[in-house]
Design a protein around this motif. Sequence first.
Motif, PDB file in Angstrom:
ATOM      1  N   GLY A 221       0.825  -1.203   0.000  1.00 51.96           N
ATOM      2  CA  GLY A 221       0.000   0.000   0.000  1.00 51.96           C
ATOM      3  C   GLY A 221       0.858   1.251   0.000  1.00 51.96           C
ATOM      4  N   ARG A 222       0.195   2.346   0.085  1.00 48.79           N
ATOM      5  CA  ARG A 222       0.906   3.622   0.087  1.00 48.79           C
ATOM      6  C   ARG A 222       1.004   4.125   1.515  1.00 48.79           C
ATOM      7  NH1 ARG A 222      -0.688   9.311  -2.579  1.00 48.79           N
ATOM      8  NH2 ARG A 222       1.350  10.246  -2.379  1.00 48.79           N
ATOM      9  N   GLN A 223       2.223   4.278   1.979  1.00 47.62           N
ATOM     10  CA  GLN A 223       2.449   4.750   3.336  1.00 47.62           C
ATOM     11  C   GLN A 223       3.178   6.082   3.266  1.00 47.62           C
ATOM     12  OE1 GLN A 223       4.704   1.670   5.144  1.00 47.62           O
ATOM     13  NE2 GLN A 223       3.031   0.197   5.134  1.00 47.62           N
ATOM     14  N   PRO A 224       2.669   7.073   3.990  1.00 51.95           N
ATOM     15  CA  PRO A 224       3.372   8.349   3.972  1.00 51.95           C
ATOM     16  C   PRO A 224       4.712   8.221   4.685  1.00 51.95           C
ATOM     17  CG  PRO A 224       1.586   8.407   5.558  1.00 51.95           C
ATOM     18  CD  PRO A 224       1.464   7.110   4.805  1.00 51.95           C
ATOM     19  N   THR A 225       5.715   8.904   4.180  1.00 53.24           N
ATOM     20  CA  THR A 225       7.041   8.822   4.774  1.00 53.24           C
ATOM     21  C   THR A 225       7.222   9.835   5.892  1.00 53.24           C
ATOM     22  OG1 THR A 225       7.866  10.295   3.061  1.00 53.24           O
ATOM     23  CG2 THR A 225       8.051   7.925   2.670  1.00 53.24           C
ATOM     24  N   TYR A 226       6.441  10.918   5.897  1.00 50.13           N
ATOM     25  CA  TYR A 226       6.540  11.913   6.951  1.00 50.13           C
ATOM     26  C   TYR A 226       5.239  12.698   6.987  1.00 50.13           C
ATOM     27  CZ  TYR A 226       7.238  15.263   3.204  1.00 50.13           C
ATOM     28  OH  TYR A 226       7.086  16.030   2.085  1.00 50.13           O
ATOM     29  N   ALA A 227       5.033  13.373   8.080  1.00 47.71           N
ATOM     30  CA  ALA A 227       3.848  14.212   8.213  1.00 47.71           C
ATOM     31  C   ALA A 227       4.293  15.668   8.177  1.00 47.71           C
ATOM     32  CB  ALA A 227       3.125  13.910   9.523  1.00 47.71           C
ATOM     33  N   ALA A 228       3.927  16.360   7.154  1.00 48.21           N
ATOM     34  CA  ALA A 228       4.318  17.760   7.016  1.00 48.21           C
ATOM     35  C   ALA A 228       3.273  18.632   7.711  1.00 48.21           C
ATOM     36  CB  ALA A 228       4.405  18.139   5.551  1.00 48.21           C
ATOM     37  N   PRO A 229       3.712  19.668   8.415  1.00 49.45           N
ATOM     38  CA  PRO A 229       2.746  20.569   9.043  1.00 49.45           C
ATOM     39  C   PRO A 229       1.956  21.326   7.988  1.00 49.45           C
ATOM     40  CG  PRO A 229       4.952  21.476   9.210  1.00 49.45           C
ATOM     41  CD  PRO A 229       5.089  20.094   8.646  1.00 49.45           C
ATOM     42  N   ALA A 230       0.721  21.627   8.313  1.00 46.70           N
ATOM     43  CA  ALA A 230      -0.127  22.367   7.374  1.00 46.70           C
ATOM     44  C   ALA A 230       0.394  23.795   7.252  1.00 46.70           C
ATOM     45  CB  ALA A 230      -1.568  22.368   7.854  1.00 46.70           C
ATOM     46  N   ARG A 231       0.477  24.278   6.045  1.00 48.52           N
ATOM     47  CA  ARG A 231       0.974  25.623   5.825  1.00 48.52           C
ATOM     48  C   ARG A 231      -0.182  26.598   5.747  1.00 48.52           C
ATOM     49  NH1 ARG A 231       5.306  25.956   1.243  1.00 48.52           N
ATOM     50  NH2 ARG A 231       5.829  27.794   2.461  1.00 48.52           N
ATOM     51  N   ARG A 232       0.026  27.764   6.338  1.00 50.64           N
ATOM     52  CA  ARG A 232      -0.995  28.801   6.256  1.00 50.64           C
ATOM     53  C   ARG A 232      -0.930  29.432   4.876  1.00 50.64           C
ATOM     54  NH1 ARG A 232      -0.454  32.907  11.040  1.00 50.64           N
ATOM     55  NH2 ARG A 232       1.262  33.455   9.662  1.00 50.64           N
ATOM     56  N   PRO A 233      -2.059  29.681   4.265  1.00 45.83           N
ATOM     57  CA  PRO A 233      -2.028  30.322   2.953  1.00 45.83           C
ATOM     58  C   PRO A 233      -1.518  31.758   3.072  1.00 45.83           C
ATOM     59  CG  PRO A 233      -4.277  30.098   3.716  1.00 45.83           C
ATOM     60  CD  PRO A 233      -3.415  29.365   4.684  1.00 45.83           C
ATOM     61  N   ASP A 234      -0.816  32.205   2.071  1.00 44.73           N
ATOM     62  CA  ASP A 234      -0.266  33.552   2.057  1.00 44.73           C
ATOM     63  C   ASP A 234      -1.399  34.549   1.834  1.00 44.73           C
ATOM     64  OD1 ASP A 234       1.508  35.645   2.018  1.00 44.73           O
ATOM     65  OD2 ASP A 234       2.020  35.386  -0.109  1.00 44.73           O
TER      66      ASP A 234
END
Length: 75
Positions: free
Chosen positions: A48-61
């Motif tokens: 299956g597809r496993q994420p390699t890391y969890a990136a923090p959500a970015r605030r829109p500019d």
Amino acid sequence: MEILLWLVPPAVVTVVAMVWVSWLGREGRGEVDREVAVQRMGAAIERGRQPTYAAPARRPDRSTGVAVRPSRRAS
């Protein structure tokens, strides 16, 4: 026009070399057995597809289209 005739021999050599290299490259690709390919695909699907890391959500500019200097702190 005659001055461009000196380009003909290098162009012919280049084309012949390209054809020769492409023909030799064809034999380097071996075919994988169908059963091996099915086993590899089955193993990939099971993983299956496993994420390699969890990136923090970015605030829109908050772009307004106007350049604004940051305000200075009062001393």
